[in-house]
Design a protein around this motif. Structure first.
Motif, PDB file in Angstrom:
ATOM      1  N   LEU A 118      11.564   1.481  -1.318  1.00 11.16           N
ATOM      2  CA  LEU A 118      10.327   2.197  -0.984  1.00 11.16           C
ATOM      3  C   LEU A 118       9.743   1.703   0.345  1.00 11.16           C
ATOM      4  O   LEU A 118       9.230   2.496   1.149  1.00 11.16           O
ATOM      5  N   VAL A 119       9.803   0.387   0.592  1.00 11.53           N
ATOM      6  CA  VAL A 119       9.304  -0.172   1.850  1.00 11.53           C
ATOM      7  C   VAL A 119      10.150   0.318   3.015  1.00 11.53           C
ATOM      8  O   VAL A 119       9.641   0.746   4.054  1.00 11.53           O
ATOM      9  N   ASP A 120      11.519   0.298   2.825  1.00  8.26           N
ATOM     10  CA  ASP A 120      12.408   0.722   3.904  1.00  8.26           C
ATOM     11  C   ASP A 120      12.230   2.193   4.240  1.00  8.26           C
ATOM     12  O   ASP A 120      12.389   2.606   5.399  1.00  8.26           O
ATOM     13  N   SER A 121      11.891   2.968   3.234  1.00  3.24           N
ATOM     14  CA  SER A 121      11.710   4.410   3.477  1.00  3.24           C
ATOM     15  C   SER A 121      10.365   4.729   4.120  1.00  3.24           C
ATOM     16  O   SER A 121      10.120   5.874   4.507  1.00  3.24           O
ATOM     17  N   GLY A 122       9.475   3.749   4.208  1.00  5.08           N
ATOM     18  CA  GLY A 122       8.158   3.964   4.792  1.00  5.08           C
ATOM     19  C   GLY A 122       7.129   4.473   3.821  1.00  5.08           C
ATOM     20  O   GLY A 122       5.994   4.760   4.220  1.00  5.08           O
ATOM     21  N   ARG A 123       7.526   4.584   2.517  1.00  5.11           N
ATOM     22  CA  ARG A 123       6.553   5.068   1.536  1.00  5.11           C
ATOM     23  C   ARG A 123       5.628   3.954   1.050  1.00  5.11           C
ATOM     24  O   ARG A 123       4.592   4.232   0.440  1.00  5.11           O
ATOM     25  N   LEU A 124       6.010   2.700   1.295  1.00 12.19           N
ATOM     26  CA  LEU A 124       5.149   1.551   1.013  1.00 12.19           C
ATOM     27  C   LEU A 124       4.930   0.775   2.309  1.00 12.19           C
ATOM     28  O   LEU A 124       5.862   0.580   3.097  1.00 12.19           O
ATOM     29  N   VAL A 149       0.868  -1.180   0.000  1.00  8.40           N
ATOM     30  CA  VAL A 149       0.000   0.000   0.000  1.00  8.40           C
ATOM     31  C   VAL A 149       0.900   1.225   0.000  1.00  8.40           C
ATOM     32  O   VAL A 149       1.784   1.361   0.863  1.00  8.40           O
ATOM     33  N   ALA A 150       0.686   2.121  -0.951  1.00 11.22           N
ATOM     34  CA  ALA A 150       1.504   3.333  -1.070  1.00 11.22           C
ATOM     35  C   ALA A 150       0.907   4.447  -0.225  1.00 11.22           C
ATOM     36  O   ALA A 150      -0.307   4.647  -0.209  1.00 11.22           O
ATOM     37  N   VAL A 151       1.767   5.173   0.480  1.00 14.18           N
ATOM     38  CA  VAL A 151       1.267   6.226   1.365  1.00 14.18           C
ATOM     39  C   VAL A 151       0.848   7.468   0.590  1.00 14.18           C
ATOM     40  O   VAL A 151       0.152   8.320   1.125  1.00 14.18           O
ATOM     41  N   ASP A 152       1.299   7.594  -0.669  1.00 11.95           N
ATOM     42  CA  ASP A 152       0.867   8.725  -1.489  1.00 11.95           C
ATOM     43  C   ASP A 152       0.800   8.260  -2.937  1.00 11.95           C
ATOM     44  O   ASP A 152       1.266   7.175  -3.297  1.00 11.95           O
TER      45      ASP A 152
END
Length: 721
Positions: free
Chosen positions: A674-680, A649-652
């Motif tokens: 992207l997952v590690d950065s918290g954006r996914l 799930v994408a945060v934006d």
């Protein structure tokens, strides 16, 4: 030997006659008002004082009962959804009857019609059962007809719509029947019978049951004094004590918790302002009530005059127990005159001495009890006139004509004034929402003055909230708040409501209106609110279960003694165990049910327990406040992809575009970054979500369960099912 044909036919004829009579009396009320609807005509009942109220409570009680709550005390949807603890203070017995009947008929109007017909019939049959102990079948049948068609009995339906009180007419003769049997013979079965029927009366209509308790005590004392046998009063009082145990599931919390509720009924309807002689003659209902009382008094006094004027026959071969009959007839006269007197303003010096008399609300409710004794005196007078009285023909004709004229006058008042005038009233048009300030929390705002808000409001309003479950007795809400916040549930805060925040007990507070508020710190939280038993409710349930077990045990013990005696006379030396088991067989099943009820009721939500926090149910429609959404506004859904354990799930929207570019190229390094950065957010497959927005090939969702509860993000519309 076969029973004679007449002995088999007579009971069927009596039952059929009672049902037909009950139907004839009740049918005009339910089918007199016709209104056009889509080319057809639909029947509607006449408007009354209380019918709209009972219809609303019936529907709500049934709704809660169907959720598995054994004893519904909270009505969730009335008062514009703020709820009401109505059946915590008003006896629930009648509403169990309507729920059972409606399960078959599936129509509340027909349910009330059938219950009305059968209640009238059952009241006549109950009277006949009592009267036949003393008087002839013909006299008992006429007395039963008078009891069924007495003006106040019918007025209860046609003018007041007081359905629980109306049904209570069935139990009044049975209470006196078992009280007489108990006082006269002292058998265990009669203790059980009196405890059961009077206990049921307490669970159906407390105002008249309250008056009946005092009347029964007076009856026992007068009878014991006349017979110079104190055991009579002791036996009856013991049966009454058993009745209070049976009714404790209602009585104990109702009387102990009434101080926490708004109780304005005694102020609106003060007992000492409702005597018959003080009623306003200019009001239509007051006129009918005064006429009903006049008809009752005329019949009672006429029958008493005949019994005092006409001596008992000297030839009584047909009467095996003349002394018992005459003794009880004198008691009926005393009770009839005393209970009729209690309706008048002259009784104020007596009624002021009765503790808690305002529970009865209306002095004219004594007519329920007075009507029974008047009907018994009528049966006694008719029997007296049918004997060889020794009167000359002229006096005999006068007496017979007088009692006939008095009864016909009563029937005329019932037909012309009680029924006829009521049918000219407009049709019942119940409001879409039942509003009642009585039995709301003490000090709370009247429901008419409360705003019609969403079910859940979070303050400050910039926070997110999601209703996951909203059931009559259990609510679950998820919130995501960035600052300490107040969560308002659209429900009156009444004792028994408990709150959990993340499975930890939290105080259930009240706002200035008496509405529920739960305080939560910043973060994501799961809030649960549940309505559970308080200590008085649990103790009351235990006492009622024990009372029912007492009723079963007394009846079973009596049956067992009878069977043993009969078996010993027939075959004293064989088959003792088999006979004992056969004797117990009819009561083993009820006893087992009583034991189960004992543990079931006592374990349902004690005051020290915590609300259930089982798996979340599928959300229903529920409007929420602030920035929360209707659960049906965008629809709930499931995230699903075939053959994979998790979904991203994408945060934006930008993160979703990057994800959708990386997936076809199998750029796993990009996805991991992207997952590690918290954006996914990596969530499990088949996760429940709420769809918030829709875009080109994508949807914004709110996660409703799991690690990222209440988080919001974007997914491909193909992943929604």
């Amino acid at each position: 030997m076969k029973a004679p044909a007449t002995s088999r036919v007579r009971p069927a004829v009596i039952v059929l006659a009672a049902i037909v009579t009950g139907t004839v009396i009740a049918a005009p009320f339910y089918f007199s008002h016709k209104e056009a609807s889509a080319g057809d005509h639909v029947s509607r009942m006449a408007n009354t004082h209380d019918m709209a109220q009972h219809l609303a409570v019936m529907e709500q009680f049934d709704k809660v009962l169907r959720t598995g709550v054994v004893y519904p005390r909270w009505l969730p949807d009335v008062n514009n959804g703020y709820g009401l603890a109505w059946t915590n203070f008003y006896p629930p017995g009648f509403y169990y009857v309507t729920s059972v009947a409606n399960a078959v008929l599936n129509d509340w109007a027909y349910t009330l019609f059938v219950i009305s017909c059968l209640s009238l019939a059952a009241s006549g049959l109950a009277f006949y059962l009592l009267s036949i102990q003393f008087y002839s079948p013909l006299a008992s049948a006429i007395g039963a007809l008078f009891y069924m068609a007495a003006p106040y009995h019918v007025l209860d339906l046609y003018w007041r719509g007081a359905m629980p009180e109306f049904v209570g007419f069935v139990l009044v003769p049975l209470i006196i029947y078992f009280a007489f049997k108990l006082g006269a013979y002292g058998r265990a079965r009669y203790y059980a019978g009196l405890g059961l029927v009077h206990g049921l009366f307490l669970l159906i209509h407390i105002p008249v049951a309250f008056l009946m308790t005092y009347a029964l005590a007076f009856f026992a004392v007068v009878w014991a004094a006349r017979e110079r046998d104190p055991k009579i009063a002791v036996r009856v009082f013991a049966g009454m004590a058993l009745a209070f145990a049976v009714g404790a599931i209602y009585l104990l919390p109702a009387f102990l918790e009434i101080g926490q509720a708004a109780e304005h009924f005694s102020a609106i309807f003060p007992y000492h302002s409702s005597y018959i002689t003080l009623l306003n003659g200019g009001d239509s209902f007051a006129k009918v009530m005064n006429l009903s009382f006049a008809a009752h008094a005329v019949v009672l006094l006429t029958a008493v005059f005949i019994l005092r004027r006409v001596s008992r026959s000297s030839t009584e071969e047909h009467d095996s127990k003349p002394e018992r009959r005459e003794s009880q007839t004198r008691l009926w006269i005393i009770m009839g005159l005393a209970t009729t007197f209690m309706c008048t303003s002259l009784s104020i010096y007596v009624s002021k001495l009765i503790p808690k008399i305002d529970v009865a609300s209306f002095a004219w409710r004594w007519l329920v009890i007075a009507g029974l004794f008047a009907a018994l005196v009528v049966a006694a007078a008719i029997d007296r006139l049918r004997e060889n009285t020794g009167l000359n023909a002229r006096w005999l004709l006068v007496c017979r004509g007088s009692i006939c004229a008095a009864i016909l006058f009563s029937f005329w008042i019932t037909a012309h004034d009680v029924m006829g005038r009521a049918l000219s009233n407009p049709a019942l048009n119940p409001p879409p929402n039942f509003l009642e300030a009585g039995f709301t929390p003490k000090g709370s705002t009247d429901p008419r003055d409360l705003p019609d808000t969403a079910r859940v409001i979070v303050e400050p309003q910039s926070q997110a909230a999601e209703i996951v479950r909203w059931e009559p007795y259990h609510r679950e809400v998820h919130v995501n708040v960035s600052t300490p916040s107040s969560v308002r549930f659209k429900t009156y805060n009444f004792p028994g409501w408990l709150a959990l925040v993340d499975d930890k007990p939290t105080p259930m507070l009240s706002d200035k209106d008496g509405v529920q508020v739960v305080e939560v710190p910043e973060g994501v939280h799961r809030i649960e609110a549940s309505f559970v038993n308080t200590l008085p409710r649990t103790v009351g349930a235990l006492l009622s279960a024990l009372g029912l077990l007492g009723v079963i045990g007394l009846a079973a013990g009596d049956r067992l003694r009878e069977s043993r005696s009969a078996a010993e006379r027939a075959s004293p030396a064989s088959g003792g165990l088999v006979r004992t088991l056969k004797a117990l067989a009819p009561v083993l099943a009820p006893a087992l049910i009583g034991v189960v009820l004992l543990f079931w009721l006592s374990s349902r939500g004690s005051s020290s327990g915590t609300p259930p926090s089982g798996p979340a149910a599928s959300p229903g429609s529920a409007a929420t406040g602030g920035n929360t959404r209707s659960q049906n506004e965008q629809g709930s859904a499931m995230l699903h992809l075939d053959g994979v354990p998790s979904i991203l799930v994408a945060v934006d929207e930008r993160a979703l575009n990057e994800l959708m570019n990386a997936l076809p190229a199998k750029d796993n390094a990009k996805v991991d970054a992207l997952v590690d950065s918290g954006r996914l957010l990596r969530v499990s497959n088949d996760l429940r979500v709420r769809v918030l927005e829709s875009g080109a090939g994508m949807k914004k969702v709110r996660i409703l369960e799991g690690e990222y509860l209440m988080a919001e993000g974007w997914v491909s519309e193909r992943w929604i099912r």
